[in-house]
Write an enzyme that holds these catalytic residues in place. Structure first.
Site, PDB file in Angstrom:
ATOM      1  N   LYS A 100      98.695 118.508  80.445  1.00  0.00           N
ATOM      2  CA  LYS A 100      99.470 119.029  79.434  1.00  0.00           C
ATOM      3  C   LYS A 100     100.190 117.870  79.135  1.00  0.00           C
ATOM      4  O   LYS A 100     100.872 116.993  79.976  1.00  0.00           O
ATOM      5  CB  LYS A 100     100.562 119.873  79.919  1.00  0.00           C
ATOM      6  CG  LYS A 100     101.561 120.625  78.976  1.00  0.00           C
ATOM      7  CD  LYS A 100     102.061 121.722  79.238  1.00  0.00           C
ATOM      8  CE  LYS A 100     103.141 122.385  78.238  1.00  0.00           C
ATOM      9  NZ  LYS A 100     103.757 123.474  78.634  1.00  0.00           N
ATOM     10  N   ASP A 146     110.031 133.196  80.087  1.00  0.00           N
ATOM     11  CA  ASP A 146     109.390 133.532  78.914  1.00  0.00           C
ATOM     12  C   ASP A 146     108.080 134.222  79.251  1.00  0.00           C
ATOM     13  O   ASP A 146     106.831 133.872  78.907  1.00  0.00           O
ATOM     14  CB  ASP A 146     108.819 132.054  78.322  1.00  0.00           C
ATOM     15  CG  ASP A 146     108.406 132.134  76.814  1.00  0.00           C
ATOM     16  OD1 ASP A 146     107.565 131.238  76.497  1.00  0.00           O
ATOM     17  OD2 ASP A 146     108.442 133.126  76.489  1.00  0.00           O
ATOM     18  N   GLY A 187     101.228 123.837  73.103  1.00  0.00           N
ATOM     19  CA  GLY A 187     102.187 124.645  73.531  1.00  0.00           C
ATOM     20  C   GLY A 187     103.538 124.166  73.031  1.00  0.00           C
ATOM     21  O   GLY A 187     103.588 123.578  71.897  1.00  0.00           O
ATOM     22  N   GLY A 188     104.730 124.653  73.571  1.00  0.00           N
ATOM     23  CA  GLY A 188     106.103 124.258  73.026  1.00  0.00           C
ATOM     24  C   GLY A 188     106.278 122.665  72.957  1.00  0.00           C
ATOM     25  O   GLY A 188     106.584 122.325  71.939  1.00  0.00           O
ATOM     26  N   MET A 189     106.059 122.233  74.179  1.00  0.00           N
ATOM     27  CA  MET A 189     106.304 120.892  74.283  1.00  0.00           C
ATOM     28  C   MET A 189     105.210 119.725  74.137  1.00  0.00           C
ATOM     29  O   MET A 189     105.248 118.651  74.005  1.00  0.00           O
ATOM     30  CB  MET A 189     106.903 120.613  75.434  1.00  0.00           C
ATOM     31  CG  MET A 189     108.641 120.281  75.377  1.00  0.00           C
ATOM     32  SD  MET A 189     109.227 119.394  76.666  1.00  0.00           S
ATOM     33  CE  MET A 189     108.665 120.497  78.091  1.00  0.00           C
ATOM     34  N   GLY A 190     104.341 120.440  74.378  1.00  0.00           N
ATOM     35  CA  GLY A 190     102.920 119.437  74.460  1.00  0.00           C
ATOM     36  C   GLY A 190     101.614 120.137  74.314  1.00  0.00           C
ATOM     37  O   GLY A 190     101.500 121.301  73.826  1.00  0.00           O
ATOM     38  N   VAL A 232      97.755 120.970  75.410  1.00  0.00           N
ATOM     39  CA  VAL A 232      96.981 121.102  76.398  1.00  0.00           C
ATOM     40  C   VAL A 232      95.519 120.561  76.259  1.00  0.00           C
ATOM     41  O   VAL A 232      94.841 121.030  75.304  1.00  0.00           O
ATOM     42  CB  VAL A 232      96.880 122.654  77.117  1.00  0.00           C
ATOM     43  CG1 VAL A 232      96.002 122.815  78.311  1.00  0.00           C
ATOM     44  CG2 VAL A 232      98.339 122.913  77.424  1.00  0.00           C
TER      45      VAL A 232
END
Lengths: 255, 116, 337
Positions: free
Chosen positions: C55, C147, C35-38, C40
């Site tokens: 995550k 989002d 994902g955007g930051m991390g 999964v």
């Protein structure tokens, strides 16, 4: 703890202000610039050399000269000034610079004049040449446009990891954790041949419990990651670029 | 509104209308009041029956069948009392039963404490 | 320097990146998505013997800012206990310092993949209503998603809907004091993280060319402009409208959507937020009304359309009455003869 031999300074932990070779290369201070060049050189000389050898099909001698010449030019012509992290990665930019440097006219004369006086670091071109034959890269495969990029990226990663492993080894030795490093070397670094060693086999070999093997490996891998990230930070321009690069170097790429 | 009440109202209206169409038969015109009254009662009875049925059984096809049966039986009684006009009375009467049977199944709420 | 083979590179990369779950009650199973930051991962909670999703922050985080954001994402999720919002179970820090949170492992398909198998339009609309329920719930708790898009909505095997990836969520209203956030300091820190959020460049739609917070196509105009001060529930309404449009005409107007539905989509995705539905509830009740064959607020129907709708709604009853009338007329003719 950290070996200082002209590699890029004693940045083993994140200082309050992140030192970046990309930024320092534009500094007014010549010592600072020299240090920046050394850092970039360490990170990039091997991939550049291999790239010149295969993509441009130059002989080992030519490639050596071109590589050294390129880095000198990088500094003298301040090629990094035009680098914009938002538009591309540093290594893409450098690769493109290499391309344009080589395809410029009158290379021969310029090369002879400058060869070899830029680097304070011994560039082991023979080793690089050996590696090339080991990876058995087929030059014909560089025909498609993506391949030079991928090739360069892979070589750069290889160079970076190899360098970080050396640093890791030194650190482990200094902290009395050579066994840890040895396990890491055996399990993750060396190619096992037929089948990978199991934790049990490693445990037996070193006279450890299996849980120790698990823990030690976990510890070393964490340290490896830390070192890779630290070295990576030095050759990135800013936080954003660093994050992207970290993800691309260490992350799993669905590509 | 609840199903029984719906049945009563609808049955009454349909019954009255049904009775009113007897006006198109000149022979019956003289007995209009009686016909309409009787037809309305018939409709109400059918409506009540269908309404109670709808409370207990939740099935549109069954409700229609029940309505048909009740309508048919009531119409038959009337026709029998008239000694004739079986077809003219049974067909529309059964259909009124069908309509009431369907409507009580589909609309109206089952109990006073309605849950939507 | 040691030569590293290509396979060695892969092993090193995997070894360095794979999270070390030692010290946590989780056992790593496999990587699932990024994902955007991390990243999964699927993992097993060894205490309860169930599958969870972890995550894990995978970006380097010298200042701790990203860690704070991930924790905040977990905290936002923890506030939103709703069947349509993925529940969070745990939050913590790995041995290598990376922050993670554990949430329900969602089996199912993303909305865009799932809708291909849903042929019936009313079914799709009912799916949409379930999505609206979840988002309305979040709004009631003072949280915007920011989002919303088909890729962030999962549909489970029983048609249950789960709204995921609240990494860009914004708390617009403290509906209740943050539990465990007793000290002033942490509240201030949260607030600071909040503002940093706006300045930050992290976003799922981000390109190499710069920072975009959200995903183009589903992002409201005010969000695309970066007009952060003006963001409210109606930005999410816009995104939901875009999703509805996608559900209603997936091939983009190869089959024309019924006019009331098209009008609902148009109202939800109006350029100016003042022209949209004021809340998700209004949007979903209009869609509900459409499903029930009632007039919708977004569309002024012509007389003919009104008659048609009435007919569709009461079709059986109308036909029965017509049958009765036909029977009556038939009887009269036969009697005349």
């Amino acid at each position: 703890m950290h070996d200082d031999t002209g590699i890029g300074g004693a940045n083993s932990r994140f200082p309050a202000t992140q030192w970046s070779a990309v930024v320092a290369a534009r500094s007014k201070d010549t010592a600072e610039r020299g240090r920046a060049l050394d850092t970039l050189l360490t990170a990039y000389w091997k991939p550049v050399y291999k790239y010149v050898r295969l993509r441009w099909n130059r002989s080992p001698e030519d490639a050596q000269d071109l590589t050294q010449g390129f880095f000198t030019e990088l500094l003298e012509r301040d090629l990094l000034a035009r680098y914009d992290p938002l538009k591309s990665r540093l290594r893409t930019y450098l690769r493109v610079c290499v391309d344009s440097t080589i395809s410029n006219a009158d290379k021969a004369a310029k090369r002879k004049k400058r060869g070899g006086d830029a680097a304070h670091i011994a560039l082991d071109f023979d080793a690089a040449e050996n590696e090339l034959s080991q990876t058995a890269m087929d030059p014909a495969r560089l025909a498609s446009p993506e391949s030079p990029e991928d090739f360069f990226e892979k070589e750069w990663t290889r160079s970076l990891f190899a360098f970080c492993i050396e640093e890791l080894q030194r650190e482990c030795a200094a902290r009395g954790k050579s066994v840890h490093f040895r396990l890491f070397e055996q399990y993750d670094v060396d190619d096992a041949g037929e089948r990978r060693l199991s934790y049990e086999e490693l445990a037996r070999e070193h006279g450890l419990a299996v849980t120790d093997v698990t823990n030690y490996l976990a510890w070393v891998r964490r340290e490896f990651r830390r070192i890779v990230l630290e070295r990576l930070r030095e050759i990135c321009g800013d936080e954003e670029e660093f994050r992207r690069e970290a993800r691309s170097v260490l992350g799993w790429d669905p590509r | 509104m609840n199903k029984v009440l719906l049945g009563i109202l609808l049955g009454a209206v349909l019954g009255a209308v049904d009775g009113g169409t007897a006006w198109f038969t000149p022979a019956a015109r003289t007995q209009m009041a009686g016909i309409i009254f009787g037809s309305t009662i018939k409709g109400i009875i059918a409506g009540v029956a269908a309404g109670f049925f709808a409370r207990k059984v939740n099935s549109v096809p069954l409700g229609i069948l029940f309505g048909l049966a009740v309508g048919f039986v009531l119409a038959f009684i009337v026709a029998y009392m008239q000694h004739g006009y079986y077809f003219e009375i049974l067909l529309p009467g059964s259909l009124v039963g069908v309509i009431v049977g369907y409507a009580t199944q589909r609309y109206g709420v089952a109990t006073a404490a309605a849950t939507r | 320097m040691k030569f590293l083979s290509n396979s060695a590179l892969e092993r090193l990369r995997a070894g360095a990146d794979t999270p070390d779950l030692g010290g946590t009650p989780y056992r790593l199973l496999e990587r699932v998505a990024r994902g955007g930051m991390g990243v999964v991962y699927a993992a097993e909670d060894t205490r309860l013997g169930r599958r969870v999703a972890l995550k894990v922050l995978d970006l380097p985080d010298a200042t701790g800012e990203l860690a704070a954001r991930l924790v905040r994402e977990a905290r936002v999720l923890a506030r939103l206990e709703h069947p349509g919002i993925v529940p969070v179970h745990d939050v913590g820090r790995l041995a290598d310092g990376r922050v993670f949170y554990a949430m329900k492992f969602v089996e199912g398909q993303r909305l865009d993949e799932h809708t291909a198998s849903v042929k019936s339009a009313p079914d799709r609309l009912r799916l949409f209503l379930r999505i609206c329920d979840a988002v309305a719930f979040a709004h009631a708790r003072g949280i915007l998603h920011r989002d919303l898009k088909p890729a962030n909505i999962m549909v489970g095997p029983f048609g249950e809907v789960l709204v995921m990836d609240w990494g860009l969520a914004k708390i617009i209203r403290e509906s209740e004091p943050d539990p465990g956030c007793g000290s002033e300091e942490t509240v201030v820190e949260l607030a600071r993280t909040e503002t940093r959020d706006e300045d930050s460049t992290e976003g799922s739609g981000r390109t190499a060319h710069g920072a975009v917070l959200g995903t183009p196509g589903y992002m409201s105009p005010e969000q695309a402009r970066g007009d952060v001060a003006r963001l409210d529930e109606r930005s999410d309404v816009y995104s939901l409208g875009a999703i509805l449009r996608q559900l209603v005409s997936p091939d983009n107007a190869s089959i024309a959507a019924p006019r009331p539905l098209a009008a609902i989509c148009a109202k939800a995705t109006a350029e100016n937020s003042a022209d949209r539905y004021a809340s998700v509830q209004e949007l979903s009740s209009d869609v509900s009304r459409y499903l029930d064959g009632l007039p919708v607020s977004a569309y002024r129907e012509t007389y003919l359309e009104r008659v048609g709708r009435f007919y569709r709604r009461y079709r059986v009853a109308i036909l029965l009455i017509a049958a009765y009338l036909v029977a009556r007329v038939l009887v009269l003719f036969l009697a005349r003869r």
